[in-house]
Scaffold this motif. Structure first.
Motif, PDB file in Angstrom:
ATOM      1  N   PHE A 150      65.746  12.548   2.667  1.00 35.04           N
ATOM      2  CA  PHE A 150      67.124  12.571   2.188  1.00 35.04           C
ATOM      3  C   PHE A 150      67.895  11.470   2.911  1.00 35.04           C
ATOM      4  O   PHE A 150      68.661  10.714   2.298  1.00 35.04           O
ATOM      5  CB  PHE A 150      67.778  13.927   2.457  1.00 35.04           C
ATOM      6  CG  PHE A 150      69.226  13.980   2.071  1.00 35.04           C
ATOM      7  CD1 PHE A 150      69.594  14.282   0.769  1.00 35.04           C
ATOM      8  CD2 PHE A 150      70.223  13.718   3.000  1.00 35.04           C
ATOM      9  CE1 PHE A 150      70.938  14.329   0.396  1.00 35.04           C
ATOM     10  CE2 PHE A 150      71.566  13.758   2.648  1.00 35.04           C
ATOM     11  CZ  PHE A 150      71.921  14.063   1.343  1.00 35.04           C
ATOM     12  N   GLY A 151      67.662  11.389   4.228  1.00 34.28           N
ATOM     13  CA  GLY A 151      68.298  10.325   5.003  1.00 34.28           C
ATOM     14  C   GLY A 151      67.888   8.949   4.526  1.00 34.28           C
ATOM     15  O   GLY A 151      68.724   8.040   4.411  1.00 34.28           O
ATOM     16  N   ARG A 152      66.616   8.805   4.223  1.00 33.54           N
ATOM     17  CA  ARG A 152      66.127   7.515   3.743  1.00 33.54           C
ATOM     18  C   ARG A 152      66.730   7.175   2.382  1.00 33.54           C
ATOM     19  O   ARG A 152      67.041   6.018   2.096  1.00 33.54           O
ATOM     20  CB  ARG A 152      64.599   7.550   3.648  1.00 33.54           C
ATOM     21  CG  ARG A 152      63.987   6.227   3.228  1.00 33.54           C
ATOM     22  CD  ARG A 152      62.477   6.357   3.129  1.00 33.54           C
ATOM     23  NE  ARG A 152      61.825   6.169   4.414  1.00 33.54           N
ATOM     24  CZ  ARG A 152      60.546   6.453   4.639  1.00 33.54           C
ATOM     25  NH1 ARG A 152      59.801   6.961   3.688  1.00 33.54           N
ATOM     26  NH2 ARG A 152      60.017   6.231   5.820  1.00 33.54           N
ATOM     27  N   GLY A 153      66.918   8.193   1.546  1.00 36.88           N
ATOM     28  CA  GLY A 153      67.504   7.953   0.226  1.00 36.88           C
ATOM     29  C   GLY A 153      68.931   7.432   0.335  1.00 36.88           C
ATOM     30  O   GLY A 153      69.317   6.489  -0.368  1.00 36.88           O
ATOM     31  N   ILE A 154      69.737   8.043   1.194  1.00 38.05           N
ATOM     32  CA  ILE A 154      71.117   7.570   1.385  1.00 38.05           C
ATOM     33  C   ILE A 154      71.113   6.213   2.086  1.00 38.05           C
ATOM     34  O   ILE A 154      71.863   5.294   1.715  1.00 38.05           O
ATOM     35  CB  ILE A 154      71.926   8.585   2.210  1.00 38.05           C
ATOM     36  CG1 ILE A 154      71.953   9.945   1.515  1.00 38.05           C
ATOM     37  CG2 ILE A 154      73.351   8.069   2.427  1.00 38.05           C
ATOM     38  CD1 ILE A 154      72.580   9.935   0.138  1.00 38.05           C
ATOM     39  N   ALA A 155      70.232   6.080   3.084  1.00 37.03           N
ATOM     40  CA  ALA A 155      70.151   4.823   3.831  1.00 37.03           C
ATOM     41  C   ALA A 155      69.602   3.688   2.979  1.00 37.03           C
ATOM     42  O   ALA A 155      69.691   2.513   3.368  1.00 37.03           O
ATOM     43  CB  ALA A 155      69.272   5.009   5.073  1.00 37.03           C
ATOM     44  N   ALA A 156      69.048   4.033   1.825  1.00 33.04           N
ATOM     45  CA  ALA A 156      68.521   3.002   0.922  1.00 33.04           C
ATOM     46  C   ALA A 156      69.596   2.030   0.482  1.00 33.04           C
ATOM     47  O   ALA A 156      69.301   0.904   0.065  1.00 33.04           O
ATOM     48  CB  ALA A 156      67.887   3.658  -0.305  1.00 33.04           C
ATOM     49  N   THR A 157      70.838   2.447   0.585  1.00 29.44           N
ATOM     50  CA  THR A 157      71.935   1.549   0.211  1.00 29.44           C
ATOM     51  C   THR A 157      72.164   0.453   1.253  1.00 29.44           C
ATOM     52  O   THR A 157      72.818  -0.552   0.953  1.00 29.44           O
ATOM     53  CB  THR A 157      73.243   2.337   0.042  1.00 29.44           C
ATOM     54  OG1 THR A 157      73.564   3.003   1.282  1.00 29.44           O
ATOM     55  CG2 THR A 157      73.105   3.385  -1.056  1.00 29.44           C
ATOM     56  N   ALA A 158      71.636   0.644   2.457  1.00 29.08           N
ATOM     57  CA  ALA A 158      71.902  -0.309   3.544  1.00 29.08           C
ATOM     58  C   ALA A 158      71.459  -1.738   3.237  1.00 29.08           C
ATOM     59  O   ALA A 158      72.235  -2.679   3.444  1.00 29.08           O
ATOM     60  CB  ALA A 158      71.268   0.188   4.842  1.00 29.08           C
ATOM     61  N   PRO A 159      70.208  -1.978   2.760  1.00 24.05           N
ATOM     62  CA  PRO A 159      69.820  -3.358   2.457  1.00 24.05           C
ATOM     63  C   PRO A 159      70.707  -4.018   1.410  1.00 24.05           C
ATOM     64  O   PRO A 159      71.040  -5.205   1.519  1.00 24.05           O
ATOM     65  CB  PRO A 159      68.379  -3.209   1.938  1.00 24.05           C
ATOM     66  CG  PRO A 159      67.876  -1.956   2.550  1.00 24.05           C
ATOM     67  CD  PRO A 159      69.067  -1.044   2.583  1.00 24.05           C
TER      68      PRO A 159
END
Length: 418
Positions: free
Chosen positions: A366-375
């Motif tokens: 879930f964290g990775r999914g939200i953090a996917a916006t970072a790049p």
């Protein structure tokens, strides 16, 4: 909370053959996962030029991979709870290696996006399967160390991706680099041959077969007794991974981008060397976190790493001198990566066996999914202020992670799983 007994033996003499085997299996899968995923970052400059992508699009493709990895992690977490940790681990490796290979055939941005999307499913699944395997196979007093060694394999894979790209790209281009990504499939075959399921999982399956029970479901993570750990694990994962993926997706491009365009202006040989040295620092960070977590506790170690990352990352972004980047890079990677070693242990210690892999998979991914916006966000910001300046924005994520640990995370050092 049950506590472990103290032994006078060196820690490595207390480790069984089966535990070492599990460690090698999980570490190998994680290292090759890192290699396959980061190959994209290593050749991103060339892919953008060949397929006529701008930085925002290049970042968006990285985002797609992270989004699908979130789905893969949750999916493979449920697979691991139902069918076994090793089976889930093996299948996830097959998925990410096959679709990395297929990336080399991409003729359009759309084709590459589809392959990266499917690759991410296997990428997300590998971590949760490996984390469940290790945390349930290793004793409580060495759990932090074991996850530290597993997580450190990411640095090895990241560095190996740089070496592969540096050697293959000049000869066969970025397509040849992706073709190399099929290699991990061989490791999946090795894992299938001799890696055993954890005894605690086998016992749980035997007991559940005697009593007719509902199969573990994702909704159980939101029961009254579990939901606070689900929310905490997910929030901590969002902050930690936003900082990491925003930074390390773009570092290879930052090093290779001309100085007049906001980068460091290094050639491919220097960029490869700088990345390998940086990931050496990351390796020590992962391992050190594991030993510190077993020694002084999970909370103190998390706080130390997050605070130092929040301080160092903006400094790195403001640095353009090649020598200074070389010296600072290992420390940024040490603190900006090492905290990942704590996630496997802490999440395992917060969830019961019947939904452990599901809980680990959901929170982490879930964290990775939200953090996917970072790049994508960093890529978008870079078009106006440059990559280095955009890196400074990521300090906020690391600072928030530290605050979450201080305010909400219990100390779980030494907890015996049940």
């Amino acid at each position: 909370m049950a506590q472990v007994q103290v032994s006078n033996k060196p820690w490595y003499k207390e480790v069984t053959k089966n535990q070492w085997r599990a460690l090698i299996a999980a570490s190998s899968g994680w290292a090759l996962d890192a290699m396959d995923v980061m190959l994209y970052s290593m050749v991103l400059v060339h892919v953008m030029a060949d397929l006529q992508m701008d930085k925002t699009t290049g970042g968006f493709l990285a985002t797609l991979t992270l989004l699908s990895s979130a789905v893969g992690g949750i999916l493979f977490g449920m697979v691991a709870d139902r069918y076994g940790r090793t089976k889930s681990l093996m299948l996830s490796i097959f998925v990410y290696s096959i679709f990395t290979f297929l990336c080399g055939f991409s003729e359009t941005v759309t084709q590459l996006a589809v392959f990266r999307l499917l690759l991410g499913i296997g990428m997300g699944g590998e971590w949760v399967a490996g984390a469940a395997l290790i945390t349930e196979t290793w004793d409580a007093k060495h759990r932090g160390k074991a996850m530290g060694f597993v997580q450190s394999a990411w640095a090895i894979g990241y560095a190996f991706a740089a070496i592969v790209a540096g050697l293959i790209s000049p000869l066969w281009g970025w397509r040849g680099v992706f073709f190399f990504g099929i290699i991990p499939a061989l490791v999946a075959i090795w894992i299938r041959k001799g890696t055993k399921e954890p005894e605690i999982w086998e016992k749980m399956k035997q007991e559940s077969s005697k009593v007719k029970q509902a199969k573990p479901k994702l909704l159980e993570l939101f029961s009254s007794k579990i939901i606070r750990w689900t929310m905490l694990g997910a929030a901590l994962s969002v902050c930690a991974q936003f900082g990491y993926w925003g930074l390390f997706t773009w570092i290879p491009s930052y090093l290779g981008t001309p100085i007049d365009k906001g980068g460091a202006g290094l050639d491919i040989l220097k960029s490869t060397t700088w990345i390998v040295i940086m990931q050496t620092g990351a390796w020590f960070g992962y391992v050190t976190f594991g030993f510190l977590a077993d020694k002084i506790g999970r909370r103190k170690t998390f706080i130390l790493f997050f605070v130092m990352a929040a301080l160092l990352v903006p400094v790195y972004g403001m640095t353009h001198d090649a020598t200074s980047l070389l010296l600072l890079g290992p420390f940024v990677a040490f603190f900006g990566s090492g905290y990942f070693s704590g996630f496997g242990s802490v999440l395992a210690e917060l969830f019961p066996t019947e939904i452990r892999a599901t809980g680990q998979g959901f929170c982490y991914n879930f964290g990775r999914g939200i953090a996917a916006t970072a790049p994508t966000i960093v890529g978008f910001m870079a078009t106006s202020i440059g990559l280095g300046a955009a890196f400074g924005f990521l300090a906020i994520a690391f600072a928030l992670a530290a605050l979450l640990v201080i305010a909400f995370l219990p100390e779980t050092k030494g907890k015996v799983l049940n």
